[in-house]
Design an enzyme around this catalytic site. Structure first.
Site, PDB file in Angstrom:
ATOM      1  N   GLU A 261     -52.377  19.689  54.366  1.00 40.55           N
ATOM      2  CA  GLU A 261     -52.574  20.418  55.634  1.00 40.55           C
ATOM      3  C   GLU A 261     -52.839  21.862  55.247  1.00 40.55           C
ATOM      4  O   GLU A 261     -52.034  22.463  54.515  1.00 40.55           O
ATOM      5  CB  GLU A 261     -51.328  20.373  56.515  1.00 40.55           C
ATOM      6  CG  GLU A 261     -51.124  19.080  57.238  1.00 40.55           C
ATOM      7  CD  GLU A 261     -49.928  19.134  58.193  1.00 40.55           C
ATOM      8  OE1 GLU A 261     -49.701  20.189  58.829  1.00 40.55           O
ATOM      9  OE2 GLU A 261     -49.238  18.118  58.284  1.00 40.55           O
TER      10      GLU A 261
ATOM     11  N   GLU B  66     -43.487  16.926  55.682  1.00 46.07           N
ATOM     12  CA  GLU B  66     -42.622  18.120  55.800  1.00 46.07           C
ATOM     13  C   GLU B  66     -41.162  17.685  55.978  1.00 46.07           C
ATOM     14  O   GLU B  66     -40.506  18.032  56.963  1.00 46.07           O
ATOM     15  CB  GLU B  66     -43.085  19.025  56.946  1.00 46.07           C
ATOM     16  CG  GLU B  66     -44.471  19.595  56.679  1.00 46.07           C
ATOM     17  CD  GLU B  66     -44.925  20.687  57.643  1.00 46.07           C
ATOM     18  OE1 GLU B  66     -44.225  20.983  58.626  1.00 46.07           O
ATOM     19  OE2 GLU B  66     -46.007  21.263  57.404  1.00 46.07           O
TER      20      GLU B  66
HETATM   21  O1  AHR Z   1     -50.808  20.668  62.050  1.00 43.02           O
HETATM   22  C1  AHR Z   1     -49.772  20.942  62.940  1.00 43.02           C
HETATM   23  C2  AHR Z   1     -48.385  20.751  62.329  1.00 43.02           C
HETATM   24  O2  AHR Z   1     -48.189  21.686  61.321  1.00 43.02           O
HETATM   25  C3  AHR Z   1     -48.137  19.431  61.634  1.00 43.02           C
HETATM   26  O3  AHR Z   1     -47.752  18.434  62.533  1.00 43.02           O
HETATM   27  C4  AHR Z   1     -47.010  19.759  60.710  1.00 43.02           C
HETATM   28  O4  AHR Z   1     -46.982  18.937  59.583  1.00 43.02           O
HETATM   29  C5  AHR Z   1     -47.253  21.215  60.372  1.00 43.02           C
HETATM   30  O5  AHR Z   1     -46.102  21.973  60.447  1.00 43.02           O
END
Ligand code: AHR
Length: 497
Positions: free
Chosen positions: A297, A174
């Protein structure tokens, strides 16, 4: 009762479903890595060299293909040298994003042992935000270099003289946000620096570049980051996957209303929009190379999961059916989706298991992975669904959409078809005719994940509230008809004659 039809074409196979679509993600966050995976050698919790045995067995059973580590936001502040060598000499540092102490007891060697014990591929995300190409290159050398060097000798002393052969390397996490707040074109320059040296050291690795869902960017519906990154990064030889993240939430994790229940499923329309946009961008900018899309994710993130409670939340049947529907969608985009990692493996967000000292309970979502695992590496089949639909306003989009109540995907491998169907309706059972063209079905059997209420959860006291039950379907006059119950996931195995 509503009526529906699912038509499958056994003689029209499509792309192979990459096993990594059934991947996981473990960050140094709350009780995911520490407590959830790593308890240390001296723990009274049964462990193998510090790794929880119950968790290892649960993940092994799923044939978990890949685990992404160490973050998440944590990755862009992690310095891998803090996590190698003697446990006693490792520094205690600060995990700034998740506001907790970082003992560094779980580092590269422990992660490699964890992956070996589970039987999965390691996927390491390197530090771009507060790190350097040199630090990343050293980590790669430490893990993968087969020759003689100070770092490969250190690996031999600490963990293994044999290279770990880590194939997947993420270049930051991110980076439009917690990974350094880059502009897409600036991140593209960083990616080229990291990628050029990392690929030169080990050309067999696959690099994952940080992409962005329009949902995360300032302007939903606009493909800014992915477009601008690819536009500024013309070196197709360096990129193997582009990553996007998507989290979903509607109402409370446990006490949601019927309309919040429905809204969550309708939000999958916007996930499909993200997949399609990324597919278009990658196809346009890298026409001569297949660059995969890694949704590295994803999952539900309910409002009660906050930094203060280590992002822990209720994991209901609703979440599990949602996971089934999302995995069906990733399967249907098998031509582009090369990996997907649900967040996060143990205790955190949409986890597969919850631990409490020596106890562990499997969440309903765990069973979805168990029921769908035969899709891994199988060929997607062409399908058509005729069924009732439900309406709603997907997050980030301007207008209302209608989406089919049944979400499905089917794949074929070794003379068997696996058909997975999520009935996303709150209360409607759906009688469905299943028609397989191009092959004859001899036997149809499977499992259904269902319960009285979509709000049901598994607890330490009642761990089997939401578990799959076996079913067998008889054909009547050569026709296969099955009733998919409301708020359920069904996995049907069709043995071909
Ligand atoms: O999964 C929790 C957080 O969510 C992670 O650290 C980040 O990459 C995302 O914003």
């Amino acid at each position: 009762m509503s009526l529906a039809a699912i038509r499958l074409w056994a003689d029209l196979p499509k792309a192979t479903i990459h096993p990594n679509i059934y991947g996981h993600f473990a960050e140094h966050l709350g009780r995911c890595t520490y407590e959830g995976i790593w308890v240390g050698h001296k723990s009274p919790i049964p462990n193998e060299s510090g790794l929880r045995l119950d968790v290892l067995a649960a993940l092994k059973q799923l044939r978990a293909p890949v685990v992404r580590w160490p973050g998440g936001c944590f990755a862009d502040m992690y310095h891998w040298r803090d996590g190698i060598g003697s446990q006693k000499e490792r520094p205690e540092t600060v995990n700034i994003w998740w506001r907790q102490a970082e003992p560094n007891g779980f580092g590269t060697g422990e992660f490699m042992r964890f992956c070996r014990a589970v039987g999965c591929q390691p996927y390491i995300c390197v530090n771009v935000g507060s790190g350097s190409p040199r630090e990343a290159l050293d980590w790669l050398e430490y893990c993968n270099f087969g020759g003689d060097s100070t770092l490969s000798r250190a690996r031999g002393v600490n963990d293994s003289s044999k290279p770990h052969g880590v194939k997947y390397w993420g270049v930051g996490n991110e980076n439009w946000g917690c990974g350094g707040r880059y502009a897409a074109s600036d991140y593209a320059k960083e990616f080229v620096r990291y990628g050029s040296y990392m690929k030169a050291l080990d050309p067999s690795i696959e690099l994952i570049a940080c992409g962005c869902s329009p949902m995360d960017y300032q302007n939903p519906g606009y493909v800014a980051w992915n477009h601008d990154f690819c536009n500024a990064m013309p070196h197709a030889d360096l990129i193997d996957h582009l990553s996007i993240h998507r989290y979903f939430g509607r109402g409370d994790g446990l006490n949601f209303t019927e309309s919040e229940y429905r809204a969550l499923f309708v939000d999958l329309v916007s996930l499909e929009r993200d997949l399609q946009l990324a597919d278009d961008v990658l196809g346009y900018f890298y026409p001569d190379k297949h660059v995969g899309l890694a949704v590295d994710e994803w999952g539900v993130w309910h409002p009660n999961a906050a930094v203060d409670n280590g992002l822990e939340q209720a994991n209901t049947l609703r979440d599990a059916v949602f996971a089934g529907a999302a995995l069906n969608l990733f399967n249907r985009y098998a031509h582009r989706v090369s990996m997907a990692n649900i967040a996060q493996t143990i205790n955190v967000l949409q986890c597969l298991a919850i631990t409490d000292r020596t106890k562990m309970v499997l969440t309903p979502t765990y069973h979805v992975y168990d029921m769908m695992r035969a899709h891994m590496g199988a060929r997607l089949l062409t399908q058509e669904i005729e069924c009732p639909s439900m309406e709603g306003h997907p997050v980030g989009l301007r207008k209302r959409f209608s989406t089919p109540m049944l979400s499905a995907s089917a794949s074929v491998a070794g003379g068997k078809v696996l058909l997975t169907v999520a009935n996303q309706s709150w209360d409607e059972d759906i009688e469905t005719r299943i028609d397989l063209r191009g092959a004859k079905v001899e036997i149809m059997s499977g499992r259904v994940l269902n319960s009285m209420s979509p709000r049901d959860v598994n607890t330490f006291e009642a761990p089997k509230t939401v578990v799959p039950k076996r079913i067998r379907i008889e054909s009547v006059g050569g026709e296969w008809v099955h009733v998919f119950p409301a708020h359920s996931l069904t996995a049907l195995s069709l043995t071909l004659g």
